[in-house]
Scaffold this motif. Sequence first.
Motif, PDB file in Angstrom:
ATOM      1  N   SER A   1      22.750   2.903  18.295  1.00 28.81           N
ATOM      2  CA  SER A   1      22.691   2.049  19.488  1.00 28.81           C
ATOM      3  C   SER A   1      22.273   0.646  19.081  1.00 28.81           C
ATOM      4  N   ALA A   2      22.522  -0.307  19.969  1.00 24.46           N
ATOM      5  CA  ALA A   2      22.132  -1.690  19.702  1.00 24.46           C
ATOM      6  C   ALA A   2      20.623  -1.805  19.553  1.00 24.46           C
ATOM      7  N   GLU A   3      19.870  -0.988  20.308  1.00 25.62           N
ATOM      8  CA  GLU A   3      18.415  -1.020  20.236  1.00 25.62           C
ATOM      9  C   GLU A   3      17.922  -0.563  18.868  1.00 25.62           C
ATOM     10  N   GLN A   4      18.579   0.442  18.298  1.00 23.89           N
ATOM     11  CA  GLN A   4      18.194   0.920  16.978  1.00 23.89           C
ATOM     12  C   GLN A   4      18.528  -0.109  15.905  1.00 23.89           C
ATOM     13  N   LEU A   5      19.698  -0.705  16.006  1.00 22.49           N
ATOM     14  CA  LEU A   5      20.095  -1.720  15.030  1.00 22.49           C
ATOM     15  C   LEU A   5      19.137  -2.904  15.050  1.00 22.49           C
ATOM     16  N   ALA A   6      18.595  -3.211  16.231  1.00 22.61           N
ATOM     17  CA  ALA A   6      17.705  -4.356  16.367  1.00 22.61           C
ATOM     18  C   ALA A   6      16.402  -4.176  15.589  1.00 22.61           C
ATOM     19  N   LEU A   7      16.080  -2.936  15.212  1.00 22.95           N
ATOM     20  CA  LEU A   7      14.874  -2.699  14.412  1.00 22.95           C
ATOM     21  C   LEU A   7      14.991  -3.348  13.038  1.00 22.95           C
ATOM     22  N   ILE A   8      16.234  -3.554  12.573  1.00 22.39           N
ATOM     23  CA  ILE A   8      16.459  -4.120  11.243  1.00 22.39           C
ATOM     24  C   ILE A   8      17.409  -5.310  11.421  1.00 22.39           C
ATOM     25  N   PRO A   9      16.897  -6.488  11.691  1.00 27.00           N
ATOM     26  CA  PRO A   9      17.737  -7.640  12.035  1.00 27.00           C
ATOM     27  C   PRO A   9      18.784  -8.003  10.989  1.00 27.00           C
ATOM     28  N   THR A  10      18.512  -7.756   9.699  1.00 23.86           N
ATOM     29  CA  THR A  10      19.481  -8.129   8.659  1.00 23.86           C
ATOM     30  C   THR A  10      20.492  -7.029   8.379  1.00 23.86           C
ATOM     31  N   LEU A  11      20.365  -5.886   9.051  1.00 20.36           N
ATOM     32  CA  LEU A  11      21.264  -4.761   8.806  1.00 20.36           C
ATOM     33  C   LEU A  11      22.681  -5.062   9.274  1.00 20.36           C
ATOM     34  N   LYS A  12      23.663  -4.646   8.470  1.00 22.80           N
ATOM     35  CA  LYS A  12      25.066  -4.676   8.868  1.00 22.80           C
ATOM     36  C   LYS A  12      25.568  -3.235   8.888  1.00 22.80           C
ATOM     37  N   SER A  13      26.177  -2.835   9.986  1.00 25.92           N
ATOM     38  CA  SER A  13      26.629  -1.455  10.127  1.00 25.92           C
ATOM     39  C   SER A  13      28.129  -1.391  10.395  1.00 25.92           C
ATOM     40  N   ILE A  14      28.807  -0.531   9.661  1.00 27.39           N
ATOM     41  CA  ILE A  14      30.235  -0.288   9.882  1.00 27.39           C
ATOM     42  C   ILE A  14      30.381   1.105  10.495  1.00 27.39           C
ATOM     43  N   PHE A  15      30.999   1.171  11.668  1.00 26.05           N
ATOM     44  CA  PHE A  15      31.188   2.454  12.349  1.00 26.05           C
ATOM     45  C   PHE A  15      32.666   2.821  12.302  1.00 26.05           C
ATOM     46  N   VAL A  16      32.947   4.048  11.858  1.00 29.39           N
ATOM     47  CA  VAL A  16      34.335   4.492  11.669  1.00 29.39           C
ATOM     48  C   VAL A  16      34.738   5.468  12.768  1.00 29.39           C
ATOM     49  N   LEU A  17      35.817   5.145  13.456  1.00 26.86           N
ATOM     50  CA  LEU A  17      36.393   6.017  14.481  1.00 26.86           C
ATOM     51  C   LEU A  17      37.657   6.684  13.934  1.00 26.86           C
ATOM     52  N   ARG A  18      38.029   7.802  14.558  1.00 23.23           N
ATOM     53  CA  ARG A  18      39.243   8.507  14.139  1.00 23.23           C
ATOM     54  C   ARG A  18      39.857   9.193  15.345  1.00 23.23           C
ATOM     55  N   ASP A  19      41.157   9.366  15.314  1.00 26.55           N
ATOM     56  CA  ASP A  19      41.852  10.086  16.381  1.00 26.55           C
ATOM     57  C   ASP A  19      41.190  11.458  16.557  1.00 26.55           C
ATOM     58  N   PRO A  20      40.679  11.753  17.765  1.00 26.00           N
ATOM     59  CA  PRO A  20      39.964  13.024  17.973  1.00 26.00           C
ATOM     60  C   PRO A  20      40.812  14.257  17.688  1.00 26.00           C
ATOM     61  N   ARG A  21      42.118  14.143  17.817  1.00 24.73           N
ATOM     62  CA  ARG A  21      42.975  15.282  17.519  1.00 24.73           C
ATOM     63  C   ARG A  21      42.911  15.644  16.040  1.00 24.73           C
ATOM     64  N   ASP A  22      42.836  14.623  15.197  1.00 23.99           N
ATOM     65  CA  ASP A  22      42.763  14.874  13.759  1.00 23.99           C
ATOM     66  C   ASP A  22      41.362  15.281  13.316  1.00 23.99           C
ATOM     67  N   ILE A  23      40.347  14.852  14.058  1.00 25.35           N
ATOM     68  CA  ILE A  23      38.994  15.310  13.727  1.00 25.35           C
ATOM     69  C   ILE A  23      38.937  16.829  13.810  1.00 25.35           C
ATOM     70  N   LEU A  24      39.501  17.383  14.884  1.00 25.84           N
ATOM     71  CA  LEU A  24      39.516  18.831  15.050  1.00 25.84           C
ATOM     72  C   LEU A  24      40.467  19.507  14.070  1.00 25.84           C
ATOM     73  N   SER A  25      41.654  18.954  13.932  1.00 26.26           N
ATOM     74  CA  SER A  25      42.692  19.604  13.123  1.00 26.26           C
ATOM     75  C   SER A  25      42.392  19.595  11.640  1.00 26.26           C
ATOM     76  N   SER A  26      41.689  18.577  11.159  1.00 30.45           N
ATOM     77  CA  SER A  26      41.482  18.442   9.721  1.00 30.45           C
ATOM     78  C   SER A  26      40.493  19.450   9.159  1.00 30.45           C
TER      79      SER A  26
END
Length: 337
Positions: free
Chosen positions: A187-212
Motif C-alpha cells: 500500500s502507499a502507506e507502507q511504501l511511505a515508511l521508506i521514502p527512498t524505496l522504489k517498488s516494481i509491482f508485476v501484474l499478470r493475466d489472471p487466467r494464466d496465473i491459474l493455468s500455469s
Amino acid sequence: MMSLIDISGMGHSGKSTVNCYLSEFEGLDVHPPGYEFNLFRLSGGLYSLNQAIRNLADVQSFDYALNISSTLINNILPSIPGGTITPAEAKSVLRLLTVGRVEAMPWHDAYYALGSKNFYLSKFKKTKLGSALLSIKRSIPFLNKMKFREVSFPNLDHDSYWVEDFLSYLFTNERTVVNNLFGPNISAEQLALIPTLKSIFVLRDPRDILSSIGHDKRYVPAFESATDNEQQLLKQAFVGKNDVDFFIAQQKVIRERVSRLCPRQSLVISFEDFCLKYNETSEKIHEFLTLSNYNHIRKKQVFDPAKSASNIGLYKSYSDQDMIRKVESELKDHLYG
C-alpha cells in the motif's frame, strides 16, 4: 545512502522475471528470486512495530512489540544473502532507534513537576517529621484517598524515518534489490515508511496465473527447476487455485489497491509486456530506477524474454475451461490483450 528496490507481485505473477533482469546489472546487490525479506510482512515485524509506536500508550506494550520483532530478527537476519550483521547487533540498533528514543525523552508528571508545591511536599515526606505525619494521615481513612497520577509520553517525530535508518544498517550495499518486501498487500502507506524505496509491482493475466500452476507445457526457469514439482501444491494454496471464487475476490482487492500506489515510488508493469515488449518495458524500468544501459553487462543471460513468453496464453490449453470462462467473466477488465 542506501537505495532499496523492491519487486512485488501476486502469487505466480512472473515477478521473478524482474529479479532475474536486474541481476544482469553491475552495481546492484540482488537477492535470489526464492528469498523474501519478511521483517515487514510477518506479524510483529517492522510494520507492526511502527504501528505500535504511533499508538504508544505505555512502555510495556511497546516493549512487547519490540520483543516480537527481536524474535523475527533472530530467525530471519542470519539468512539474509551476504548479511554480515549479527542478530544482537541488529537488536541493539533497533532499540536505539525506537525504544531508546522514548527513554531519552523526559516524561511529564504534573504531580512531581519541578517547582510545584507537590514536589517540595514529596521532599518533606522523606524527613523524620514528614514520615511521622504521613503515618498519622494514613491511619485516618477520609484523609487517605488514592491519588492517580497521569503520565504522558512525548510523541515520536515520525519524519525521522527510523525504519529507513534500520534498513540502511542491515543492507550496507548502496543499491539492494529485495523480493516481496510488503507482498501483494502493498500500500502507499507502507511504501511511505521508506521514502527512498522504489517498488516494481508485476501484474499478470489472471487466467494464466491459474493455468500455469501444474501446466505440463509451461516453461520453468533454471532457478525453480530443482524444486518445481514439490512447490506446485503450495502454489495452488497461496494463489487460491482450489477456490476460484476466493481467487477472483482476491484479484479484485489486490488490483484495486495497486491502482492507488504512488507513481513516484511504484512502477506497475505486466509480465506479458516485459516478455513481448522487452525494449519498451526495459526503458520504463531504467527510467524509474535511473539505471544505465552501460551497466547492463549480462543482457538476456539470466532473463530471456523469448523463453518466458512461452508462458503467455497457457489458459488456452488448460483442462478446466469452465473455470477460465468464469475468470474471464468476473475479471474481464484485468485480462491481457
